[in-house]
Design a protein around this motif. Structure first.
Motif, PDB file in Angstrom:
ATOM      1  N   PRO A 335       0.807  -1.219   0.000  1.00  0.00           N
ATOM      2  CA  PRO A 335       0.000   0.000   0.000  1.00  0.00           C
ATOM      3  C   PRO A 335       0.843   1.273   0.000  1.00  0.00           C
ATOM      4  O   PRO A 335       0.413   2.302  -0.519  1.00  0.00           O
ATOM      5  CB  PRO A 335      -0.831  -0.121   1.281  1.00  0.00           C
ATOM      6  N   LEU A 336       2.047   1.191   0.583  1.00  0.00           N
ATOM      7  CA  LEU A 336       2.880   2.398   0.662  1.00  0.00           C
ATOM      8  C   LEU A 336       4.348   2.002   0.723  1.00  0.00           C
ATOM      9  O   LEU A 336       4.728   1.075   1.443  1.00  0.00           O
ATOM     10  CB  LEU A 336       2.528   3.218   1.911  1.00  0.00           C
ATOM     11  N   VAL A 337       5.157   2.714  -0.062  1.00  0.00           N
ATOM     12  CA  VAL A 337       6.609   2.632   0.051  1.00  0.00           C
ATOM     13  C   VAL A 337       7.088   3.950   0.641  1.00  0.00           C
ATOM     14  O   VAL A 337       6.816   5.024   0.083  1.00  0.00           O
ATOM     15  CB  VAL A 337       7.284   2.409  -1.322  1.00  0.00           C
ATOM     16  N   ALA A 361       1.279   3.831  -3.297  1.00  0.00           N
ATOM     17  CA  ALA A 361       1.863   5.174  -3.308  1.00  0.00           C
ATOM     18  C   ALA A 361       3.294   5.101  -2.802  1.00  0.00           C
ATOM     19  O   ALA A 361       3.710   4.117  -2.175  1.00  0.00           O
ATOM     20  CB  ALA A 361       1.034   6.127  -2.435  1.00  0.00           C
ATOM     21  N   ILE A 362       4.036   6.156  -3.102  1.00  0.00           N
ATOM     22  CA  ILE A 362       5.392   6.318  -2.594  1.00  0.00           C
ATOM     23  C   ILE A 362       5.427   7.606  -1.785  1.00  0.00           C
ATOM     24  O   ILE A 362       4.962   8.655  -2.269  1.00  0.00           O
ATOM     25  CB  ILE A 362       6.422   6.375  -3.735  1.00  0.00           C
ATOM     26  N   ARG A 378      11.328   9.731  -8.996  1.00  0.00           N
ATOM     27  CA  ARG A 378      10.147  10.300  -9.657  1.00  0.00           C
ATOM     28  C   ARG A 378       9.936   9.692 -11.041  1.00  0.00           C
ATOM     29  O   ARG A 378       8.799   9.492 -11.472  1.00  0.00           O
ATOM     30  CB  ARG A 378      10.275  11.821  -9.732  1.00  0.00           C
ATOM     31  N   ARG A 379      11.026   9.400 -11.755  1.00  0.00           N
ATOM     32  CA  ARG A 379      10.883   8.751 -13.067  1.00  0.00           C
ATOM     33  C   ARG A 379      10.253   7.371 -12.937  1.00  0.00           C
ATOM     34  O   ARG A 379       9.356   7.000 -13.702  1.00  0.00           O
ATOM     35  CB  ARG A 379      12.252   8.628 -13.752  1.00  0.00           C
ATOM     36  N   ARG A 385       2.922   5.066 -12.873  1.00  0.00           N
ATOM     37  CA  ARG A 385       1.750   5.855 -12.489  1.00  0.00           C
ATOM     38  C   ARG A 385       1.442   5.700 -11.006  1.00  0.00           C
ATOM     39  O   ARG A 385       0.285   5.520 -10.591  1.00  0.00           O
ATOM     40  CB  ARG A 385       0.544   5.488 -13.342  1.00  0.00           C
ATOM     41  N   ILE A 386       2.471   5.784 -10.201  1.00  0.00           N
ATOM     42  CA  ILE A 386       2.340   5.690  -8.742  1.00  0.00           C
ATOM     43  C   ILE A 386       2.447   7.096  -8.170  1.00  0.00           C
ATOM     44  O   ILE A 386       3.423   7.794  -8.433  1.00  0.00           O
ATOM     45  CB  ILE A 386       3.434   4.788  -8.148  1.00  0.00           C
ATOM     46  N   PRO A 387       1.471   7.539  -7.394  1.00  0.00           N
ATOM     47  CA  PRO A 387       1.546   8.885  -6.820  1.00  0.00           C
ATOM     48  C   PRO A 387       2.683   9.000  -5.808  1.00  0.00           C
ATOM     49  O   PRO A 387       2.997   8.047  -5.098  1.00  0.00           O
ATOM     50  CB  PRO A 387       0.180   9.076  -6.154  1.00  0.00           C
ATOM     51  N   VAL A 388       3.298  10.175  -5.767  1.00  0.00           N
ATOM     52  CA  VAL A 388       4.381  10.459  -4.822  1.00  0.00           C
ATOM     53  C   VAL A 388       3.932  11.571  -3.898  1.00  0.00           C
ATOM     54  O   VAL A 388       3.497  12.641  -4.363  1.00  0.00           O
ATOM     55  CB  VAL A 388       5.676  10.868  -5.554  1.00  0.00           C
ATOM     56  N   THR A 389       4.009  11.332  -2.591  1.00  0.00           N
ATOM     57  CA  THR A 389       3.618  12.329  -1.600  1.00  0.00           C
ATOM     58  C   THR A 389       4.785  12.626  -0.676  1.00  0.00           C
ATOM     59  O   THR A 389       5.783  11.901  -0.669  1.00  0.00           O
ATOM     60  CB  THR A 389       2.420  11.846  -0.771  1.00  0.00           C
TER      61      THR A 389
END
Length: 557
Positions: A335-337, A361-362, A378-379, A385-389
């Protein structure tokens, strides 16, 4: 591979090798009415173009030289033999550049070609006699012969033996010809018709991507390779083992049931399905809460969040190692990295985390230095297509029975570049200290799982550790069960925070014989004096924390 690519191009020009000198020869040359000598000249130009396009690496030069000798025989009308052609090419190349005699790439290329010319036809004939279809027999004989003779040399270079080379080569073989022909066709048409070249290149990328995917998937399998003694003694030992396997294999071919059993056993060894591995090895232990993966000099942790699900904190320096760890745990959903900061020993393994897994997500720190590693993350995220927060202190999340709170870094005002502090802040937002570097901007988390409290400090150094000990979250950090020691157990630790945390168990992720001297003896002594049991991946391997209801234990892989 260079020899195979060049052979494909020559076959396109000349037709099947067995008909190259005959009237009924096939290929483009006879269809265009080109004579044998003209065909040889055209083939020579093709050889030169092949070297220019592929660059004069040892394997490319060897393939072109062998082809040139064969073309010379074709032009003079003399009977051709590829073994003399290979010997002549090797002799001429070594006389021209004696340093090729010390090139492992050149040696591997020559040995592989020799195997294809000598062993492969005999093995293919033997397989056909035992009922194997001709096409399969030829492909299997060629792949097995090349692997048998090249593996001892590869063992000298890498101290490792591949168990998947032959099946991967078989799966990739049918894509080599279209990738080669379409790729060179794109190069040939680019100067005169760029739209056509683009279309050909687009078509070529499909078989090329298939080959690359086969290589990535094969390398990622848990049992894809086994460690082997390096140096030439290891090569000699592997050659002896290969001879034994060949002799035993000849007898097994007459017993289909035994062949099937051996094939199934090999598949199980290579794939290592987690349920079977758990029964055989006891890893991972039932009820594990956290696993510190053994990824060398770096960090990679997994927090259990349900069956087949885990939150990953950092990815280590090597995609292969972190992927192996996650496979051994049976993790298919993430679920999260959380990437605590952007140093390579924490983010370079991210491709291994993403490989074949559903990632929600990351989350990263807001201090995007080093810039190249931040851009790398980010690349990868954009490609999948994984969101970055961005993480900030006060954030709380939950996944199944797992809950965690981000305790560092403090939130910073919006619209400010990382590492800057405004002159005036709202009263509700105390000024955070400007990070002195990526380490002090690490994401730190207080995790709750099965009644255990775990503190993960990333690579925080004393300035940030002191600020964390004075932060609103400091009270919640007292007396944790497990501490992931900051910065691989380096000497740069704040005694005040260490005393406040007072863990029962301290885990240190570091590489064996690393150049930094991690963990520092003083840090280990301070933790031990404070009542903590200290375990480290360089000596203990991967570590799994098991517990609940006040109970705490550790299992080693």
């Amino acid at each position: 591979m260079s020899g195979a690519n060049f052979t494909i191009l020559l076959a396109l020009l000349l037709g099947p090798p067995g008909l190259a000198q005959h009237v009924e020869r096939r290929g483009l040359a006879p269809r265009l009415g080109i004579s044998l000598r003209g065909t040889a000249v055209l083939g020579g130009a093709l050889s030169l173009g092949f070297v220019v396009v592929c660059r004069p690496d040892p394997s490319v030069v060897r393939a072109a030289a062998c082809g040139a000798v064969a073309l010379l025989a074709l032009a003079t009308g003399r009977r051709r033999s590829m073994i003399p052609a290979l010997a002549t090419a090797v002799l001429l190349l070594v006389l021209y550049d004696p340093w090729l005699a010390r090139s492992y790439g050149f040696l591997l290329s020559v040995v592989a070609t020799g195997a294809l010319l000598t062993l492969a036809p005999r093995w293919s004939a033997g397989l056909r006699r035992r009922g194997v279809p001709p096409g399969v027999a030829e492909a299997l004989g060629a792949a097995a012969a090349a692997q048998a003779l090249c593996a001892p040399i590869v063992a000298v270079l890498s101290a490792r033996v591949s168990l998947v080379a032959v099946p991967c080569n078989l799966l990739a073989e049918f894509a080599i010809a279209p990738a080669t022909v379409l790729g060179f066709a794109a190069l040939a048409t680019a100067p005169v018709a760029m739209p056509v070249a683009r279309a050909l290149a687009w078509c070529a990328h499909w078989p090329a991507e298939w080959i690359a995917q086969i290589a990535r998937t094969g390398a990622a399998l848990p049992g894809a390779g086994v460690d082997w003694p390096g140096r030439w003694t290891g090569a000699a030992l592997l050659l002896a083992v290969t001879l034994v396997v060949v002799l035993v294999g000849r007898r097994l071919l007459g017993h289909p049931w035994w062949c099937g059993v051996c094939g199934v056993l090999l598949v199980l060894v290579v794939v290592q399905p987690p349920p079977l591995t758990r029964v055989v090895t006891g890893w991972p232990p039932p009820g594990w809460r956290l696993v510190m993966c053994d990824v060398g000099q770096g960090d990679a942790l997994v927090l259990a969040a349900g069956e087949g699900t885990g939150v990953v904190v950092d990815a280590g320096p090597d995609p292969r190692l972190v992927d192996h760890c996650l496979r051994s745990l049976g993790i298919s959903r993430i679920p999260l990295v959380v990437l605590t900061h952007f140093h390579a020993d924490h983010v370079a393994g991210l491709p291994g985390v993403l490989r074949g897994r559903a990632v929600g997500a990351i989350e990263t720190t807001g201090f995007e230095e080093p810039a190249d590693q931040a851009a790398f993350v980010r690349r990868l995220a954009a490609a999948r297509r994984i969101p970055v927060t961005r993480a900030a202190a006060g954030e709380q999340r939950r996944a199944g029975e797992l809950a965690w709170q981000v305790v560092w870094p403090p939130p910073r005002p919006p619209d400010l570049p990382p590492g800057t502090v405004p002159e005036v802040l709202p009263e509700a937002l105390p000024a955070p200290p400007a990070p002195e570097g990526p380490n002090d901007a690490s994401v730190a988390m207080l995790v709750r799982s099965g009644g255990l409290r775990l503190l993960l400090l990333g690579d925080l150094e004393p300035p940030a550790q002191r600020a964390l000990a004075r932060s609103p979250a400091a009270e919640a950090l007292e007396g944790v069960d497990v501490l992931k020691v900051a910065h691989h157990g380096s000497a740069y630790q704040d005694p005040g925070l260490m005393g406040r945390v007072a863990p029962r168990l301290a885990l240190i992720s570091c590489g064996e014989n690393n150049a930094y001297g991690h963990p520092a003896p003083g840090t280990v002594a301070a933790l031990t004096d404070g009542g903590a049991a200290v375990l480290r991946t360089d000596r203990d391997g991967a570590l799994a924390v098991v517990g609940g209801g006040g109970e705490l234990s550790v299992a080693r892989d």
